[in-house]
Scaffold this motif. Structure first.
Motif, mmCIF file in Angstrom:
data_model
loop_
_atom_site.group_PDB
_atom_site.id
_atom_site.type_symbol
_atom_site.label_atom_id
_atom_site.label_comp_id
_atom_site.label_asym_id
_atom_site.label_seq_id
_atom_site.Cartn_x
_atom_site.Cartn_y
_atom_site.Cartn_z
ATOM 1 N N TYR A 128 -37.834 98.007 9.113
ATOM 2 C CA TYR A 128 -38.052 97.301 10.373
ATOM 3 C C TYR A 128 -39.555 97.251 10.592
ATOM 4 O O TYR A 128 -40.203 98.278 10.814
ATOM 5 C CB TYR A 128 -37.346 98.013 11.521
ATOM 6 C CG TYR A 128 -37.330 97.207 12.806
ATOM 7 C CD1 TYR A 128 -36.963 95.866 12.798
ATOM 8 C CD2 TYR A 128 -37.671 97.788 14.017
ATOM 9 C CE1 TYR A 128 -36.936 95.122 13.964
ATOM 10 C CE2 TYR A 128 -37.645 97.051 15.198
ATOM 11 C CZ TYR A 128 -37.275 95.719 15.158
ATOM 12 O OH TYR A 128 -37.253 94.977 16.315
ATOM 13 N N LEU A 129 -40.115 96.033 10.510
ATOM 14 C CA LEU A 129 -41.556 95.852 10.472
ATOM 15 C C LEU A 129 -42.014 94.825 11.495
ATOM 16 O O LEU A 129 -41.288 93.888 11.823
ATOM 17 C CB LEU A 129 -41.992 95.374 9.079
ATOM 18 C CG LEU A 129 -41.532 96.196 7.876
ATOM 19 C CD1 LEU A 129 -41.818 95.432 6.593
ATOM 20 C CD2 LEU A 129 -42.230 97.550 7.862
ATOM 21 N N GLY A 130 -43.229 95.005 11.956
ATOM 22 C CA GLY A 130 -43.892 93.999 12.773
ATOM 23 C C GLY A 130 -45.029 93.415 11.962
ATOM 24 O O GLY A 130 -46.009 94.113 11.669
ATOM 25 N N GLY A 131 -44.886 92.177 11.550
ATOM 26 C CA GLY A 131 -45.866 91.592 10.644
ATOM 27 C C GLY A 131 -46.694 90.497 11.279
ATOM 28 O O GLY A 131 -46.478 90.102 12.426
ATOM 29 N N ASN A 132 -47.648 89.996 10.507
ATOM 30 C CA ASN A 132 -48.455 88.855 10.939
ATOM 31 C C ASN A 132 -48.243 87.668 10.010
ATOM 32 O O ASN A 132 -49.084 86.789 9.902
ATOM 33 C CB ASN A 132 -49.939 89.239 10.970
ATOM 34 C CG ASN A 132 -50.492 89.544 9.581
ATOM 35 O OD1 ASN A 132 -49.741 89.850 8.661
ATOM 36 N ND2 ASN A 132 -51.809 89.470 9.432
ATOM 37 N N GLY A 133 -47.090 87.666 9.321
ATOM 38 C CA GLY A 133 -46.788 86.578 8.407
ATOM 39 C C GLY A 133 -47.291 86.807 7.002
ATOM 40 O O GLY A 133 -47.211 85.912 6.164
ATOM 41 N N GLY A 134 -47.799 88.011 6.720
ATOM 42 C CA GLY A 134 -48.356 88.303 5.407
ATOM 43 C C GLY A 134 -47.293 88.651 4.377
ATOM 44 O O GLY A 134 -46.120 88.838 4.685
ATOM 45 N N SER A 135 -47.734 88.746 3.127
ATOM 46 C CA SER A 135 -46.863 89.072 2.004
ATOM 47 C C SER A 135 -47.230 90.458 1.479
ATOM 48 O O SER A 135 -48.419 90.798 1.364
ATOM 49 C CB SER A 135 -47.030 88.027 0.896
ATOM 50 O OG SER A 135 -46.296 88.383 -0.250
ATOM 51 N N TYR A 136 -46.205 91.256 1.153
ATOM 52 C CA TYR A 136 -46.419 92.626 0.692
ATOM 53 C C TYR A 136 -45.520 92.907 -0.505
ATOM 54 O O TYR A 136 -44.526 92.214 -0.733
ATOM 55 C CB TYR A 136 -46.131 93.629 1.815
ATOM 56 C CG TYR A 136 -46.978 93.415 3.045
ATOM 57 C CD1 TYR A 136 -48.172 94.109 3.222
ATOM 58 C CD2 TYR A 136 -46.596 92.502 4.026
ATOM 59 C CE1 TYR A 136 -48.957 93.900 4.342
ATOM 60 C CE2 TYR A 136 -47.378 92.280 5.147
ATOM 61 C CZ TYR A 136 -48.561 92.984 5.300
ATOM 62 O OH TYR A 136 -49.341 92.764 6.405
#
Length: 345
Positions: A128-136
């Motif tokens: 469960y993550l809060g992202g900024n639209g990035g790829s990991y």
């Protein structure tokens, strides 16, 4: 005209409410089952990490490196930095930037599971993550814990949304870094790493409408769990590509459809989103062309019977889990392509 517009608005709002209501019912059902199981079976999610205090960050190490070790690469060393901290707002935030060519930063921890607990009882990971639209890239390391020199690395790339979302990764989705290595054995996993490496793409649009440099990142962690094996609640959503809708109404229709899709993706339920081209009332001829997340390229219509057939096939094809794709008829081939070629969106 005003009446027609109002009717459309009411229909779209009703559709979104219905989708969310069904999701709520399914989530409530899952929660009740989880309470009954109370972690006593492999159908319960196993908590690997929960980031609720500063102490929960202990053991997680921030590292950096580069894929290129030559003289030419050193000319493009623009610097990189990263940190993992528990903020005043009560969030565990992994953030930083990578301006170095071929560089990456990562967050890693050696897992400490309770005695008798192993990950091979489970089917995958859910974050469960809060992202900024990035790829990991998620990288599990597997091998004998007593001799890490024999460990093997595996990887799977995830794409985050702007905002919070649940990301589900089956263990079967991980691929070995070295092609000759065997498939991942979850029983031997002893270390988990989340890596950020900038990819060449357009600037990301942030929540405030401002463009963000894709070489910078920010990832908020809530929890990491092991996902149960066996059957799970599964939701197939028939959305649309927007074609066949009048131009003056298309934006409103797509906005409602995308809201339904985002709500489903963030629910944590297993899902498949199907976006058909304009629906046609004609017999199904099983001539469907599948695009992966390329709605702008769908120009063909598709029969309702073919859409129904694809929905049924998706129920029995595990490769369609947690993916979205667009469909339209073609007239030159009589087959439905394998869904194994789909990628997660």
């Amino acid at each position: 005209m005003i009446l027609a517009f109002t009717y459309l608005h009411v229909c779209l709002s009703f559709s979104l409410v219905v989708h969310k209501s069904i999701l709520d019912v399914m989530l409530d059902y899952n929660n009740k089952l989880a309470q009954l199981r109370a972690g006593k079976s492999s159908k319960s999610k196993f908590l690997i990490a929960k980031f609720k205090s500063e102490d929960s960050l202990n053991g997680w190490k921030v590292r950096q490196g580069t894929y290129f070790q030559d003289v030419i690469a050193s000319k493009y060393d623009g610097g990189m930095d990263a940190k993992f901290e528990f903020t005043e707002t009560g969030q565990a935030v992994f953030s930083g930037y990578v301006f170095t060519r071929g560089g990456y930063v990562e967050l890693s921890k050696k897992l400490s599971l309770p005695l008798g607990s192993t990950l091979d009882r489970y089917g995958g990971l859910v974050l469960y993550l809060g992202g900024n639209g990035g790829s990991y890239v998620i990288i599990p390391e597997a091998g004998p814990s007593a001799d890490t020199t024999q460990s093997k690395l595996y990887f799977f790339r995830i794409n985050t949304k702007v905002g919070f979302c649940r990301v589900r990764v089956p263990f079967s989705s991980f691929r070995p870094v070295k092609p000759d290595d065997p498939p991942l054995d979850a029983f031997l996993v002893h270390t988990l790493t989340i890596r950020f490496e900038p990819r060449r793409r357009r600037p990301i649009e942030g929540s405030a409408g401002m463009k963000q440099d894709p070489r910078s990142f920010k990832l908020i962690f809530e929890y990491i769990k092991a996902l149960h094996t066996g059957q799970e609640t599964y939701f197939i959503l028939v959305s649309c590509t927007g074609l066949g809708v009048k131009p003056n109404r298309r934006e409103q229709v797509l906005k409602a459809k995308r809201a339904s899709e985002d709500s489903l993706r963030r629910s944590g339920l297993g899902y498949t989103v199907i976006r058909p081209g304009p629906l046609m009332e004609e017999p199904g001829d099983q001539r469907a062309l599948i695009f992966v997340d390329q709605g702008n390229k769908i120009s063909q219509g598709i029969s309702c019977a073919d859409v129904a057939d694809i929905c049924v096939k998706a129920l029995h094809d595990s490769t369609t889990r947690n993916k979205s794709f667009n469909v339209g008829n073609i007239v030159t081939q009589n087959f439905i392509p394998s869904m194994a070629a789909l990628t997660e969106t």
